[in-house]
Design an enzyme around this catalytic site. Structure first.
Site: not given
Ligand code: CAA
Length: 380
Positions: A127, A159, A243, A269, A364-368
């Protein structure tokens, strides 16, 4: 771990390589320049079964494995990173969760036409003010007495959003204390209250259109809930585990395209009376790039093999995506340097690879974020 390819996997790679070289590569520069959606490539990917590769044939897919998917993704992305991410979104971010969490009705009515490529799907998590911290989303799905949901909010950088028939949308359906309970809904395009922005103007992957989608009291019927109420965040996270393998493969393809071109150019070259390939400065750039590309491929294949075995692969996918995306940025940077001034112009397409590589470190999640996932796994 055995990295020998089966006959079927080698065949898929060859089919993808022939298709990408003959049909995608010749138009990739034009697609980028005009930011043109590649209709003809999407149709051909559908014919080849590349839009639902790991989905069983009974649900419209090709019934292959994740390793075959990775191999085909690298070939398509080598020719055109935009086509690569279109393929990746449909396979990994839409078809995968529909297959894993969908009801039989959803699999027959929504997954099957999407896996066969008749229609496309997208993934709505991000968002305007919630990217890395995905749980901080503002979009709300209010449950009604008849079991339907009223959806309000917006999702951006979606996307394939402009072309998708359905989007898996993640929204807050209730709150338990401070924690949001998130539900995944399959939302059909074009219903009342569903609006889209024009497609985004971006640095790279210009032909893979993305947009913002707005939901203004969009009614979502109960049969469109993916999984169960409150299961949405886990669906989002486990979907991204797959992904990220797709994006790692895209990064491999981009880097390989740049490296193959740089090697050919360095042999032709001349400077100071010799091909520039004879200088150690160039040889070391090529050697470092070869090593890093191979290392990234091995990490990516390992993650795909774990996925095929049904083993949890969150950390391994994050490692593959982190290393492959940063490798792709380094390799395209070096390869552009090999081309000198010609690399900076559009003539050889090097600047396209350089621009395209950069997104793999962000979406799909930054390097960080990948480092957070890896560290959490290492620290327990
Ligand atoms: N599989 C299943 N469950 C998972 C999991 C996984 N890989 N990772 C975490 N969970 C579960 C945890 O077990 C936890 O469960 P409980 O509540 O039962 O304990 C719950 O999810 C919450 O987990 P966290 O406390 O670890 O969550 P968080 O809020 O700290 O966030 C994060 C973790 C890794 C930072 C996550 O927010 C994240 O991945 N952020 C990045 C988002 C992202 O990648 N966005 C990409 C958008 S899509 C895109 O980019 C598409 C495109 O354009 C091509």
């Amino acid at each position: 771990m055995d990295f020998e390819l089966t006959e079927e996997q080698s065949l898929i790679r060859q089919i993808a390589r022939d298709f990408a070289t003959r049909e995608i590569e010749p138009i990739a520069g034009e697609l980028d320049k005009k930011a043109r959606w590649p209709t003809e490539i999407v149709l051909r990917m559908a014919e080849l079964g590349f839009l639902g590769m790991v989905i069983p044939t009974e649900y419209g897919g090709a019934g292959l494995d994740a390793v075959s998917y990775v191999l085909a993704m690298e070939e398509v992305s080598r020719a055109c990173a935009s086509s690569g991410v279109i393929m990746s979104v449909n396979n990994s971010l839409f078809c995968d969760p529909l297959f894993k969490y969908g009801s039989e009705w959803q699999k027959r009515e929504i997954l099957a036409p999407t896996a066969s490529g008749m229609i496309l799907g997208a993934f709505g998590l991000t968002e305007p003010s919630s990217g890395s911290d995905a749980q901080s989303m503002q979009t709300v799905a209010e449950r009604q007495t008849d079991g339907s949901y009223l959806l309000n909010g917006s999702k951006n950088f979606i996307t394939v959003g402009p072309e998708a028939e359905h989007v898996v949308v993640f929204a807050i359906s209730s709150r338990q204390g401070n924690r949001p309970s998130i539900t995944a809904l399959v939302v059909k395009k074009g219903q009342p209250g569903y609006l889209q922005s024009p497609h985004d103007d971006k640095l790279g992957i210009k032909a893979a259109h993305s947009c913002t989608i707005y939901f203004d009291n969009v009614r979502v019927l109960p049969e469109y809930v993916l999984g169960t109420d409150g299961q949405g965040f886990k669906i989002a996270m486990s979907t991204l585990d797959g992904g990220r393998i797709g994006i790692a493969s895209q990064a491999l393809g981009i880097a390989r395209a740049a490296l193959e071109k740089a090697i050919a150019y360095a042999k032709e070259r001349k400077s100071f009376g010799q091909p520039i390939a004879s200088y150690q400065a160039i040889q070391w750039m090529i050697a470092d790039s070869e090593v890093e590309l191979d290392a990234a491929r091995l990490l990516t294949l390992r993650a795909a093999r774990l996925k095929d075995r049904g083993v949890r692969h969150a950390a391994e996918s994050a490692m593959a995506k982190l290393y492959a995306s940063e490798m792709s940025t380094r390799v395209t940077h070096r390869c552009l340097q090999v081309f000198g001034g010609y690399g900076y112009t559009a003539e050889y397409g090097m600047e396209r690879h350089y621009r395209d590589a950069r997104i793999t470190e962000i979406y799909e999640g930054t390097s960080e974020i990948q480092r957070i996932v890896i560290a959490k796994s290492a620290l327990g």
